[in-house]
Design an enzyme around this catalytic site. Sequence first.
Site, short mmCIF file in Angstrom:
data_model
loop_
_atom_site.label_atom_id
_atom_site.label_comp_id
_atom_site.label_asym_id
_atom_site.label_seq_id
_atom_site.Cartn_x
_atom_site.Cartn_y
_atom_site.Cartn_z
N ASP A 167 0.89 -1.18 -0.13
CA ASP A 167 -0.26 -0.14 -0.01
C ASP A 167 1.06 1.30 -0.17
O ASP A 167 0.64 2.15 -0.77
CB ASP A 167 -1.10 0.05 1.35
CG ASP A 167 -1.82 -1.07 1.16
OD1 ASP A 167 -2.71 -1.15 -0.05
OD2 ASP A 167 -2.46 -1.48 2.22
N ASP A 192 -5.70 0.45 3.53
CA ASP A 192 -6.78 -0.67 3.90
C ASP A 192 -7.86 0.02 4.78
O ASP A 192 -7.38 0.81 5.69
CB ASP A 192 -6.07 -1.91 4.54
CG ASP A 192 -5.46 -2.83 3.52
OD1 ASP A 192 -5.80 -2.81 2.28
OD2 ASP A 192 -4.64 -3.47 4.09
N ASP A 244 -3.03 2.64 8.46
CA ASP A 244 -2.81 1.48 7.75
C ASP A 244 -1.14 1.41 7.83
O ASP A 244 -0.56 0.41 8.38
CB ASP A 244 -3.17 1.47 6.63
CG ASP A 244 -2.84 0.24 5.49
OD1 ASP A 244 -2.21 -0.76 6.19
OD2 ASP A 244 -3.21 0.26 4.40
N ASP A 280 4.50 -1.25 3.41
CA ASP A 280 3.58 -1.92 4.07
C ASP A 280 2.61 -2.66 3.36
O ASP A 280 2.25 -2.46 2.12
CB ASP A 280 2.47 -0.29 4.45
CG ASP A 280 1.16 -0.51 4.88
OD1 ASP A 280 1.39 -0.93 6.26
OD2 ASP A 280 0.18 -0.81 4.43
N ASP A 295 -0.50 -4.84 1.42
CA ASP A 295 -1.78 -4.65 0.96
C ASP A 295 -2.62 -5.77 1.25
O ASP A 295 -2.73 -6.78 0.37
CB ASP A 295 -1.70 -4.23 -0.38
CG ASP A 295 -2.98 -4.01 -1.03
OD1 ASP A 295 -4.13 -4.18 -0.14
OD2 ASP A 295 -3.20 -3.59 -2.15
N ASP A 297 1.32 -9.19 16.10
CA ASP A 297 2.14 -7.67 16.08
C ASP A 297 1.10 -6.67 15.31
O ASP A 297 0.71 -7.15 14.27
CB ASP A 297 3.51 -8.04 15.43
CG ASP A 297 4.02 -6.67 15.60
OD1 ASP A 297 4.25 -6.12 16.80
OD2 ASP A 297 4.60 -5.90 14.57
N GLU A 320 -1.55 -7.25 19.58
CA GLU A 320 -1.10 -6.13 20.15
C GLU A 320 -1.76 -4.98 19.60
O GLU A 320 -1.45 -4.79 18.45
CB GLU A 320 0.40 -6.02 19.87
CG GLU A 320 1.09 -4.54 20.54
CD GLU A 320 1.72 -4.08 19.18
OE1 GLU A 320 2.32 -2.73 19.80
OE2 GLU A 320 2.02 -4.37 18.29
N TYR A 376 -2.13 9.22 42.91
CA TYR A 376 -2.86 8.27 42.32
C TYR A 376 -3.86 7.78 43.20
O TYR A 376 -3.53 7.12 44.23
CB TYR A 376 -2.16 7.35 41.55
CG TYR A 376 -2.92 6.31 40.67
CD1 TYR A 376 -3.17 6.73 39.30
CD2 TYR A 376 -3.28 5.40 41.00
CE1 TYR A 376 -4.02 6.04 38.41
CE2 TYR A 376 -4.19 4.46 40.06
CZ TYR A 376 -4.30 4.70 38.83
OH TYR A 376 -4.93 3.84 37.96
#
Length: 480
Positions: A160, A184, A195, A201, A203, A232, A262, A303
């Site tokens: 891409d 995409d 993307d 990258d 496609d 990943d 991830e 916190y």
Amino acid sequence: MENGVMIQYFEWNLPNDGKHWKRLKEDAKHLSEIGVSGVWIPPAYKGTSQADVGYGAYDLWDLGEFNQKGTVRTKYGTKQELIEAIEELHKYNINVYLDAVLNHKGGADETENFLAIEVDPEDRTIEISEPFEIEGWTKFTFPGRNDKYSAFKWNYNLFDGIDFDNRTGKNGIYKIVGENKDWDEGVDSELGNYDYLMNADIDFSHPEVRKEVIRWGKWVVNELKLDGFRMDAVKHIKDEFIAEFLTQIRATYGEKFYSVGEYWRNDLEKLKEYLDNVGYKTDLFDVGLHFNMYDASKKKKDYDLREIFEHTIVAENPMEAVTFVDNHDSQKGSALESKVENWFIPHSYAIILLSKDGYPCLFYGDYYGVGGEKSPHQWIIDKLLEVRRLYAYGEQINHFEDPNVIAIQRTGGDEWTGCVTVLSTFDEEGEIQVEIGKERAGQVWQEVTGSGFEDVVIDEEGNGNFKVEAEKISVWIRKS
């Protein structure tokens, strides 16, 4: 496996000595003894160089077997050494999850000339040029492998975008022009359309790409006898393809084949939307919980610990949550650096290891150390793992009345199991009353992290008063 634990068995700064698979093999027995049930191994295929951590994926079919990019082995060792490490882990009934880097390819063998449009790097949906010819590193022929396992070759039609024009030497985000070619869909909306991440990258709208990547997935599972994938950068990959990929793998290897994705975004609604879009075919790392722990470690007593599970996958979708403290992306010096401060590491591991829900993931850097330096946390993680194995059973009751001192209670599966974990962000010693149960009246409970507190006798009402040192944790189990 009840109370299973995963370990991310690498960190960014491991030595490029080719001995990591050997270390993993030698460590299999120890990992089993501390309660590890799954090992996430780093990307095991040829990257852009021998020193590549694995995320500059060059050839997925080369697992350290061919002379490519100036090396036969990867940073971690050879294919045969990897196979032997996995066989050893399987002897101890430890599952192995390979890090699958499918989003991009790096280290192309040749350049090609093609049309591209430069886009705004801050909003990739905005075009800032007309189509023009660039020279890009997009041709992958894998000459060192000589078509073994796959004769598939990559060219610019299968990508891409790229981020470098070799003709002008200019960096940018270049969207490749072609028939039915665009970024995409089904990716994260950050930067307009996320993307594009890095390198060339891929496609995932291209049918030949989908076919080849699925074929590789089935091959590598069989070749290495894998039990799952760590997927990943899924926020950058067409979600519909991830669902298809995992469906195809499970059609061959069974529904128990594991996956965790991830999706690095601290936005619970986005993560829930993603789980829905992929039909819950993968778990996700609980990024929200990581950032809660990071914030707590930075803010200390400012916190509110009662909010530690707010906006987390483990609270909303516990069956899909992999809980973690840190990883290779959040460790110091990494692109997404958000390392939990050292003082709060025991708190964080107590949270993920002694809670009922989530599949906890240890980080190699926290357990073994970073850059060759021994970790100061191994002893406390070992103690928490022991409590998890032996005592952390039953329902979970959160005692969240105080913003600085909270307790996580596990009720136990019998009269000997159960535990109470007290966590403090306050700068003075604290105490919290927990109802253990009238049936446990007279039991003696002890603290096991070395605080030196006196044993606690459960009173006739079934209550115990459990202390904690300033900014520390205390973990209590039955003594007699």
